[in-house]
Design an enzyme around this catalytic site. Structure first.
Site, PDB file in Angstrom:
ATOM      1  N   CYS A  28     -58.800 -14.201 -70.109  1.00  0.00           N
ATOM      2  CA  CYS A  28     -59.534 -14.679 -68.904  1.00  0.00           C
ATOM      3  C   CYS A  28     -60.931 -14.026 -69.454  1.00  0.00           C
ATOM      4  CB  CYS A  28     -59.351 -14.010 -67.531  1.00  0.00           C
ATOM      5  SG  CYS A  28     -59.357 -12.293 -67.679  1.00  0.00           S
TER       6      CYS A  28
ATOM      7  N   CYS B  27     -61.507 -10.376 -70.350  1.00  0.00           N
ATOM      8  CA  CYS B  27     -60.877  -9.979 -71.970  1.00  0.00           C
ATOM      9  C   CYS B  27     -62.393 -10.270 -72.701  1.00  0.00           C
ATOM     10  CB  CYS B  27     -60.045 -10.738 -72.465  1.00  0.00           C
ATOM     11  SG  CYS B  27     -58.397 -10.719 -71.585  1.00  0.00           S
TER      12      CYS B  27
ATOM     13  N   ASP C  89     -93.260 -35.637 -79.618  1.00  0.00           N
ATOM     14  CA  ASP C  89     -93.712 -36.380 -81.057  1.00  0.00           C
ATOM     15  C   ASP C  89     -93.470 -37.797 -81.043  1.00  0.00           C
ATOM     16  OD1 ASP C  89     -94.891 -36.005 -83.751  1.00  0.00           O
ATOM     17  OD2 ASP C  89     -92.743 -36.604 -84.332  1.00  0.00           O
TER      18      ASP C  89
ATOM     19  N   ASP D  76     -88.996 -33.830 -84.615  1.00  0.00           N
ATOM     20  CA  ASP D  76     -87.920 -34.098 -85.675  1.00  0.00           C
ATOM     21  C   ASP D  76     -88.184 -33.758 -87.194  1.00  0.00           C
ATOM     22  OD1 ASP D  76     -89.865 -36.289 -85.742  1.00  0.00           O
ATOM     23  OD2 ASP D  76     -88.649 -37.268 -87.022  1.00  0.00           O
TER      24      ASP D  76
ATOM     25  N   ASP E  32     -93.313 -30.315 -86.773  1.00  0.00           N
ATOM     26  CA  ASP E  32     -92.944 -30.018 -85.401  1.00  0.00           C
ATOM     27  C   ASP E  32     -92.295 -28.476 -85.298  1.00  0.00           C
ATOM     28  OD1 ASP E  32     -93.646 -32.508 -84.459  1.00  0.00           O
ATOM     29  OD2 ASP E  32     -92.013 -33.340 -85.065  1.00  0.00           O
TER      30      ASP E  32
END
Length: 817
Positions: A112, A115, A518, A702, A706
């Site tokens: 769970c 842990c 952009d 992209d 940028d």
């Protein structure tokens, strides 16, 4: 593996593990790939056994140096961890990049979120550990450390010491382990269900009989039968709760399994004593019911996590194991895909998967890229197109020239970015985990106080009232509230083609006020075409186009694709550099050439032929040619911007292109706030100005130009065709060309925040209402078990709505931060 090697005693061999001489017949051997190899000592045997059992047999096939001989002793427990310090072995799973040294490990014993908290808390406290994060979906640990300050073997030994033995992550082995755990979990659930139904059947007559009671013989018989049926439920089905509680206590932490184990164990022992002694209350039905509902809630949570992580796990298994490489004479040769290198030519037959990223040299076919992009429709790829490793060829044979192989492929990069998303737990998840942790302590203190009070009021009821308090206030719902919702949202976004690379991305997306786009490759498709060439002097246009193509061959910008068909084999460029927002510069045949914006290409550039988007090619600062380019608007750009405006978000366009083209696009899309001829510095200044006013800004881009503004944005989106550098700065990578995934991601982030708050509110409200009722003795243990379980189920079911398409509108009212 340890069978004797029948060899003449006079012969001498080299130890297969360390290379030391082995004289005569050795009792220690290694069996690998159908062959038996001699080993020199039990230390080498223990190390070799650990390597093979750890799923790393390929170490012996691809190692380039022999390790040192381990200590010659039969108790080789230490070697099972120290072997992982071997550089040859680490080469297969340890990565060293800008983020530092890190590795992905499979971890056993995770049940769970508690842990995960324990593992991270223990490792992060060690000097030399730079970060650790557990992926609950695949029981996978991303671990970063400084090898100069701490050894990997020490970290693995530390994990084993707290009950979580680990090994290098292998997708196939991890999938098999998850399947085994799922089957075992299901078996425990079935045992608990059968025990609950039968125990309830033998308990029901006592409830129906009321004050009159049952005949003494039936009374004793039914109690013994209920004890017999409940015992396997406690000893087998509830075993994970006791093991986890013991680990928690041993490491001095308080997880939710501590009160759970106290409730189950004490109720079972008290009921068993009542049966044996003939005095006291019996609540076997409550014990089995509590165990069943707890297991059922965790089973639903595990299913949600596995379903949410299915796409990410599929990526790990996407690249095929073998490939067909073509030699110089076009003769095919089948070899492991791991041996492919950039520049190799491979044949991909119909029905086979592409073994690495490459460029199509011959053939045309449809490819299924759904696992990578989320798009269900096949795409057509032809000569000159880039194909991604893991895509499935559907129709015709293709010959590819490999551009990126192995760890350099796009799939490997996506997996690394996915790991990076778990390198830091979301802030809201950390708050929820701390809340659940403190709540456990408070529950135990309240239960002790209730027991003390009832001891003076009614000693015969003190134990059962305290038990009801422990059961009804179990913080399962509180612990499940956040991770289940985040897992469901991550899984849905990944299936839709949006990959989150930062843990806090969803939380940040929910509070976005403005989205900046952009232009080229973002609002437009990025498939730019060369539509016109204007020669300044009396030159050959094809030669100048080839020069421009030679420069663009060194660029990943979408503009480069416009010149690909104009390349000539005898025209190549050297020492090519890119100026962000300006263009490319390089040397061709000893001459300096520049291609890009007019003010970059030439000191005194003439005016462009007209108002269109022109690039200038200049030789030693002298203009030689103008190139006109055109790009197509994305089909869903209008719908995306409309959805963002409907959500109350501001939309802005910042582009480095000339003003006429940017103005035309902005007017077409209805963008009132736009800027043209923006350098990367100008874009970043604009973004910071918005942030200075208190706005939270998302950037969608992209290209290399940028990168600064992507790094400065509160949330950065990289398009599917983005450069590698842009992807490393992105918080969300779009795997599909559909721009509308930006709108969907923001909408789903808002829905996720709302669901998390609903879950946390419900969990806290339930506990606030149930606790006083149980403390007053108004809630029996069996009803407490049902109430706790229903609370957890409400949280899980509410979170699972995020994974179902159509469950939420893309946008809701903004969520305050």
């Amino acid at each position: 593996m340890t069978a004797s090697l029948d060899t003449p005693s006079s012969e001498s061999y080299a130890c297969y593990h360390c290379g030391e001489p082995v004289t005569g017949r050795s009792p220690w051997t290694l069996e690998l790939d159908g062959c038996r190899h001699p080993l020199c000592c039990p230390g080498c045997e223990a190390v070799a056994r650990a390597i093979i059992e750890g799923g790393l047999a390929s170490y012996y096939r691809f190692r380039t140096a022999l390790p040192e001989r381990p200590l010659d002793r039969r108790d080789a427990t230490a070697e099972q961890w120290s072997l992982f310090d071997d550089p040859g072995l680490q080469a297969s799973f340890v990565h060293d990049d800008d983020a530092g040294v890190h590795a992905s490990l499979s971890v056993d014993g995770i049940t769970c979120a508690a842990c995960a908290w324990l593992i991270e808390h223990r490792l992060n406290a060690l000097e030399g550990v730079t970060g650790s994060a557990v992926d609950l979906t695949h029981h996978r640990l991303r671990l970063g450390w400084d090898p100069q300050r701490i050894a990997l073997s020490r970290l693995l030994a530390e994990l084993a010491a707290i009950g979580y033995p680990s090994r290098p992550f292998e997708p196939d082995e991890a999938q098999r382990r998850l399947q085994r755990e799922s089957h075992q979990q299901l078996r425990r659930l079935i045992v608990a269900a059968l025990g609950m139904m039968q125990a309830l059947m033998f308990s029901l007559p006592f409830y129906l009989a009321g004050n009159t009671g049952l005949d003494a013989d039936f009374d004793r018989l039914f109690h013994w039968l209920a004890l017999a049926l409940t015992t396997p439920v406690v000893l087998y089905a509830a075993q994970p709760f006791f093991l986890q509680a013991w680990r928690d206590l041993r490491t001095r932490t308080l997880g939710m399994d501590v009160p759970v184990s106290l409730a189950i164990g004490s109720a079972y022992l008290a009921s068993a004593w009542a049966v044996v002694s003939g005095r006291g209350e019996v609540y076997f039905d409550s014990v089995s019911m509590f165990t069943f509902f707890l297991l059922f809630g965790r089973h639903l949570e595990a299913r949600a996590r596995r379903r949410g992580g299915a796409t990410g796990n599929a990526l790990a298994n996407l690249l095929p194991m073998s490939a067909t490489r073509l030699d110089d004479d076009d003769e095919p040769r089948i070899l492991p895909a791991s041996e492919l290198r950039a520049g190799d030519r491979v044949l991909v037959k119909p029905g086979h998967r592409v073994p690495a990223d490459g460029l199509i040299e011959s053939g045309a076919s449809s490819l299924d890229e759904s696992t990578l992009t989320g798009e269900t429709q096949p795409v057509v790829r032809r000569i000159g197109d880039i194909v991604t490793g893991g895509s499935q060829n559907l129709e015709s044979p293709l010959t590819l020239r490999i551009t990126h192989a192995g760890r350099d492929t796009r799939v490997a990069g996506l997996l690394d970015l996915t790991d990076r998303a778990f390198a830091k737990r979301p802030r809201i998840a950390l708050k929820s985990a701390r809340l659940a942790h403190h709540f456990v302590l408070q529950v135990l203190l309240i239960a002790a106080a209730v027991a003390l009070v009832w001891w003076f009021i009614a000693p015969d009821r003190a134990f059962w009232v305290t038990l009801s308090v422990l059961v009804v206030t179990c913080p399962c719902a509180l612990a499940l509230a956040t991770p289940t919702a985040l897992t469901a949202a991550h899984g849905r976004l990944h299936r839709r083609g949006a990959l989150l690379t930062r843990a806090d991305a969803l939380e940040s997306l929910a509070s976005i006020d403005r989205v900046i786009f952009d232009k080229t490759g973002t609002l437009t498709t990025g498939k730019i075409q060369l539509i016109d060439t204007r020669i300044v002097d009396d030159d050959d246009p094809r030669h100048l186009q080839a020069i421009a193509a030679a420069l663009e061959a060194h660029s990943e910008h979408p503009i480069a694709s416009a010149f690909h068909t104009h390349r000539l084999p005898d025209v190549t460029a050297d020492d090519v550099t890119r100026q962000a927002g300006g263009g490319l510069e390089g040397r061709i045949a000893g001459t300096n050439w520049r291609l890009g914006r007019p003010d970059f290409a030439a000191d005194r550039a003439p005016a462009p032929p007209d108002d269109g988007p022109w690039l200038l090619l200049a030789e030693e600062g002298r203009p030689r040619a103008w190139f006109a380019l055109d790009d197509r608007l994305r089909d869903d750009a209008d719908a995306t911007l409309a959805a963002l405006r409907l959500a109350g978000l501001e939309v802005e366009l910042l582009s480095g292109d000339a003003e006429p083209r940017v103005r035309e696009l902005a007017e077409h899309l209805g963008i009132a706030d736009w800027r043209a001829a923006m350098s990367p510095e100008d874009k970043l200044d604009r973004l910071r100005a918005h942030q200075a006013r208190g706005e939270r800004v998302a950037m969608v881009g992209d290209g290399v130009n940028d990168v600064p503004v992507l790094a400065g944005a509160d949330v950065a989106f990289a398009m599917n065709g983005a450069t590698d550098l842009a992807r490393t700065r992105a918080d969300v990578i779009l795997l599909t060309p559909r721009l509308q995934r930006v709108a969907e991601a923001i909408g789903l982030a808002r829905a996720t925040q709302r669901v998390i708050r609903q879950n946390l509110g419900w969990a806290l409200l339930y506990n606030l209402l149930a606790l006083p009722l149980a403390a007053c003795g108004l809630v029996p243990p069996w009803l407490a078990a049902i109430g706790m379980s229903l609370s957890s189920l409400v949280v899980v079911v509410n979170a699972l709505r995020l994974a179902r398409p159509g469950s939420f509108r893309h946008f809701t009212a903004p969520v305050s931060s």
